[in-house]
Design a protein around this motif. Structure first.
Motif, PDB file in Angstrom:
ATOM      1  N   PHE A  15       0.828  -1.195   0.000  1.00 30.74           N
ATOM      2  CA  PHE A  15       0.000   0.000   0.000  1.00 30.74           C
ATOM      3  C   PHE A  15       0.867   1.250   0.000  1.00 30.74           C
ATOM      4  O   PHE A  15       1.968   1.250   0.554  1.00 30.74           O
ATOM      5  CB  PHE A  15      -0.899  -0.005   1.240  1.00 30.74           C
ATOM      6  CG  PHE A  15      -1.826  -1.181   1.274  1.00 30.74           C
ATOM      7  CD1 PHE A  15      -3.065  -1.126   0.646  1.00 30.74           C
ATOM      8  CD2 PHE A  15      -1.447  -2.357   1.915  1.00 30.74           C
ATOM      9  CE1 PHE A  15      -3.911  -2.226   0.660  1.00 30.74           C
ATOM     10  CE2 PHE A  15      -2.283  -3.457   1.933  1.00 30.74           C
ATOM     11  CZ  PHE A  15      -3.523  -3.408   1.300  1.00 30.74           C
ATOM     12  N   CYS A  16       0.294   2.271  -0.608  1.00 35.00           N
ATOM     13  CA  CYS A  16       0.987   3.555  -0.610  1.00 35.00           C
ATOM     14  C   CYS A  16       1.047   4.079   0.829  1.00 35.00           C
ATOM     15  O   CYS A  16       0.045   4.059   1.538  1.00 35.00           O
ATOM     16  CB  CYS A  16       0.222   4.536  -1.501  1.00 35.00           C
ATOM     17  SG  CYS A  16       0.824   6.228  -1.338  1.00 35.00           S
ATOM     18  N   ILE A  17       2.217   4.506   1.260  1.00 35.81           N
ATOM     19  CA  ILE A  17       2.354   4.956   2.644  1.00 35.81           C
ATOM     20  C   ILE A  17       1.651   6.290   2.901  1.00 35.81           C
ATOM     21  O   ILE A  17       1.442   6.667   4.029  1.00 35.81           O
ATOM     22  CB  ILE A  17       3.846   5.069   3.070  1.00 35.81           C
ATOM     23  CG1 ILE A  17       4.655   5.837   2.025  1.00 35.81           C
ATOM     24  CG2 ILE A  17       4.435   3.701   3.337  1.00 35.81           C
ATOM     25  CD1 ILE A  17       6.056   6.158   2.454  1.00 35.81           C
ATOM     26  N   LEU A  18       1.275   6.988   1.855  1.00 40.06           N
ATOM     27  CA  LEU A  18       0.597   8.266   2.079  1.00 40.06           C
ATOM     28  C   LEU A  18      -0.915   8.150   1.979  1.00 40.06           C
ATOM     29  O   LEU A  18      -1.636   8.508   2.886  1.00 40.06           O
ATOM     30  CB  LEU A  18       1.117   9.326   1.105  1.00 40.06           C
ATOM     31  CG  LEU A  18       2.546   9.816   1.385  1.00 40.06           C
ATOM     32  CD1 LEU A  18       2.943  10.841   0.353  1.00 40.06           C
ATOM     33  CD2 LEU A  18       2.670  10.411   2.786  1.00 40.06           C
ATOM     34  N   CYS A  19      -1.411   7.632   0.860  1.00 40.53           N
ATOM     35  CA  CYS A  19      -2.857   7.583   0.685  1.00 40.53           C
ATOM     36  C   CYS A  19      -3.436   6.211   1.011  1.00 40.53           C
ATOM     37  O   CYS A  19      -4.641   6.025   0.986  1.00 40.53           O
ATOM     38  CB  CYS A  19      -3.248   8.019  -0.723  1.00 40.53           C
ATOM     39  SG  CYS A  19      -2.715   6.843  -1.975  1.00 40.53           S
ATOM     40  N   LYS A  20      -2.577   5.263   1.349  1.00 45.00           N
ATOM     41  CA  LYS A  20      -2.972   3.914   1.771  1.00 45.00           C
ATOM     42  C   LYS A  20      -3.708   3.114   0.694  1.00 45.00           C
ATOM     43  O   LYS A  20      -4.377   2.142   1.000  1.00 45.00           O
ATOM     44  CB  LYS A  20      -3.866   3.949   3.041  1.00 45.00           C
ATOM     45  CG  LYS A  20      -3.398   4.889   4.114  1.00 45.00           C
ATOM     46  CD  LYS A  20      -2.128   4.379   4.784  1.00 45.00           C
ATOM     47  CE  LYS A  20      -1.721   5.348   5.890  1.00 45.00           C
ATOM     48  NZ  LYS A  20      -0.270   5.377   6.106  1.00 45.00           N
ATOM     49  N   ARG A  21      -3.634   3.566  -0.537  1.00 51.85           N
ATOM     50  CA  ARG A  21      -4.247   2.774  -1.610  1.00 51.85           C
ATOM     51  C   ARG A  21      -3.357   1.594  -1.941  1.00 51.85           C
ATOM     52  O   ARG A  21      -2.142   1.670  -1.770  1.00 51.85           O
ATOM     53  CB  ARG A  21      -4.415   3.653  -2.861  1.00 51.85           C
ATOM     54  CG  ARG A  21      -5.749   4.360  -2.903  1.00 51.85           C
ATOM     55  CD  ARG A  21      -5.948   4.990  -4.234  1.00 51.85           C
ATOM     56  NE  ARG A  21      -4.841   5.941  -4.534  1.00 51.85           N
ATOM     57  CZ  ARG A  21      -4.814   6.729  -5.600  1.00 51.85           C
ATOM     58  NH1 ARG A  21      -5.804   6.704  -6.475  1.00 51.85           N
ATOM     59  NH2 ARG A  21      -3.810   7.550  -5.807  1.00 51.85           N
ATOM     60  N   GLU A  22      -3.992   0.533  -2.409  1.00 54.33           N
ATOM     61  CA  GLU A  22      -3.201  -0.606  -2.819  1.00 54.33           C
ATOM     62  C   GLU A  22      -2.416  -0.230  -4.077  1.00 54.33           C
ATOM     63  O   GLU A  22      -2.916   0.450  -4.961  1.00 54.33           O
ATOM     64  CB  GLU A  22      -4.095  -1.807  -3.121  1.00 54.33           C
ATOM     65  CG  GLU A  22      -3.270  -3.065  -3.186  1.00 54.33           C
ATOM     66  CD  GLU A  22      -4.098  -4.281  -3.573  1.00 54.33           C
ATOM     67  OE1 GLU A  22      -5.337  -4.241  -3.452  1.00 54.33           O
ATOM     68  OE2 GLU A  22      -3.478  -5.262  -4.005  1.00 54.33           O
ATOM     69  N   LEU A  39       5.340   4.370  -2.700  1.00 59.31           N
ATOM     70  CA  LEU A  39       4.315   5.359  -3.038  1.00 59.31           C
ATOM     71  C   LEU A  39       3.577   4.974  -4.314  1.00 59.31           C
ATOM     72  O   LEU A  39       4.131   4.301  -5.175  1.00 59.31           O
ATOM     73  CB  LEU A  39       4.969   6.723  -3.263  1.00 59.31           C
ATOM     74  CG  LEU A  39       5.679   7.373  -2.080  1.00 59.31           C
ATOM     75  CD1 LEU A  39       6.452   8.592  -2.557  1.00 59.31           C
ATOM     76  CD2 LEU A  39       4.697   7.768  -1.002  1.00 59.31           C
ATOM     77  N   CYS A  40       2.316   5.434  -4.412  1.00 56.98           N
ATOM     78  CA  CYS A  40       1.599   5.270  -5.666  1.00 56.98           C
ATOM     79  C   CYS A  40       2.059   6.383  -6.607  1.00 56.98           C
ATOM     80  O   CYS A  40       2.728   7.321  -6.171  1.00 56.98           O
ATOM     81  CB  CYS A  40       0.088   5.350  -5.440  1.00 56.98           C
ATOM     82  SG  CYS A  40      -0.487   6.990  -4.966  1.00 56.98           S
ATOM     83  N   SER A  41       1.696   6.293  -7.862  1.00 57.48           N
ATOM     84  CA  SER A  41       2.221   7.286  -8.804  1.00 57.48           C
ATOM     85  C   SER A  41       1.725   8.691  -8.478  1.00 57.48           C
ATOM     86  O   SER A  41       2.480   9.650  -8.567  1.00 57.48           O
ATOM     87  CB  SER A  41       1.878   6.899 -10.245  1.00 57.48           C
ATOM     88  OG  SER A  41       0.488   6.988 -10.424  1.00 57.48           O
ATOM     89  N   ASP A  42       0.459   8.822  -8.039  1.00 59.51           N
ATOM     90  CA  ASP A  42      -0.072  10.153  -7.711  1.00 59.51           C
ATOM     91  C   ASP A  42       0.724  10.817  -6.591  1.00 59.51           C
ATOM     92  O   ASP A  42       1.151  11.969  -6.704  1.00 59.51           O
ATOM     93  CB  ASP A  42      -1.543  10.061  -7.271  1.00 59.51           C
ATOM     94  CG  ASP A  42      -2.458   9.731  -8.439  1.00 59.51           C
ATOM     95  OD1 ASP A  42      -1.972   9.831  -9.596  1.00 59.51           O
ATOM     96  OD2 ASP A  42      -3.623   9.369  -8.205  1.00 59.51           O
ATOM     97  N   CYS A  43       0.896  10.047  -5.524  1.00 61.31           N
ATOM     98  CA  CYS A  43       1.616  10.610  -4.378  1.00 61.31           C
ATOM     99  C   CYS A  43       3.069  10.890  -4.741  1.00 61.31           C
ATOM    100  O   CYS A  43       3.653  11.856  -4.263  1.00 61.31           O
ATOM    101  CB  CYS A  43       1.543   9.663  -3.181  1.00 61.31           C
ATOM    102  SG  CYS A  43      -0.107   9.568  -2.487  1.00 61.31           S
ATOM    103  N   HIS A  44       3.622  10.046  -5.577  1.00 60.53           N
ATOM    104  CA  HIS A  44       5.004  10.235  -5.974  1.00 60.53           C
ATOM    105  C   HIS A  44       5.165  11.541  -6.751  1.00 60.53           C
ATOM    106  O   HIS A  44       6.107  12.293  -6.535  1.00 60.53           O
ATOM    107  CB  HIS A  44       5.476   9.054  -6.828  1.00 60.53           C
ATOM    108  CG  HIS A  44       6.952   9.065  -7.074  1.00 60.53           C
ATOM    109  ND1 HIS A  44       7.495   9.566  -8.237  1.00 60.53           N
ATOM    110  CD2 HIS A  44       7.990   8.671  -6.295  1.00 60.53           C
ATOM    111  CE1 HIS A  44       8.814   9.462  -8.156  1.00 60.53           C
ATOM    112  NE2 HIS A  44       9.149   8.919  -7.000  1.00 60.53           N
TER     113      HIS A  44
HETATM  114 ZN   LIG Z   1      -0.602   7.354  -2.777  1.00 61.97          ZN
END
Ligand SMILES: [Zn+2]
Ligand SMILES: [Zn+2]
Ligand SMILES: [Zn+2]
Length: 152
Positions: A15-22, A39-44
């Motif tokens: 999971f993304c450590i910021l938004c917790k999405r898988e 991180l997910c791409s958005d948060c990155h």
């Molecule tokens: Zn994220």
């Protein structure tokens, strides 16, 4: 069928450590962000933008500091030539000074170096260093050194 179940369990969910999405696509945070995890791409993208902006501010701050003359504290415009002071002048390491101050300081220094600080005689080859407690900068001729030495 059996194999696909096995495959499913093998795959660790992350999971993304910021938004917790898988995470579908994983991105490693930059090592200077001091984050552990992925991180997910958005948060990155958001973090990258923040990082670049922060760096830009840092850079501008540094440039402002770098472009200030260490002697007269005047801002040195980029089109003006920045000058590194001579090491003998004992200025702080990494100091930059403006051309005006360089020329002034250079002349002063040459003068101090070549003439007696008290009587102004050209020192040529024989010169004496004043004692630190005398608080005299530059060097002295023999006569002045002896005279000064008698006082103290
Ligand atoms: Zn994220
Ligand atoms: Zn200056
Ligand atoms: Zn002298």
């Amino acid at each position: 069928m059996k194999e696909s179940i096995l495959q499913f369990w093998k795959k660790k969910q992350e999971f993304c450590i910021l938004c917790k999405r898988e995470l579908q696509h994983k991105y490693k945070p930059h090592r200077e962000w001091k984050m552990s995890g992925l991180l997910c791409s958005d948060c990155h993208i958001i973090k990258t933008k923040e990082y670049i902006a922060k760096q830009q501010i840092e850079k501008e701050k540094q440039e402002r500091e770098l472009n200030t003359c260490s002697i007269c504290s005047r801002q040195i415009k980029s089109e003006t030539v920045q000058v590194k002071p001579k090491w003998q002048w004992n200025l702080e390491r990494g100091s930059i000074i403006c051309k005006n101050c360089f020329e002034k300081k250079d002349k002063e220094f040459e003068k101090e170096r070549n003439y007696c600080s008290i009587c102004g005689t050209n020192l040529k080859f024989i010169r004496y260093n004043p004692k630190p407690k005398w608080n005299i900068s530059g060097q002295l001729c023999r006569k002045c050194w002896d005279q000064r030495n008698e006082i103290q």
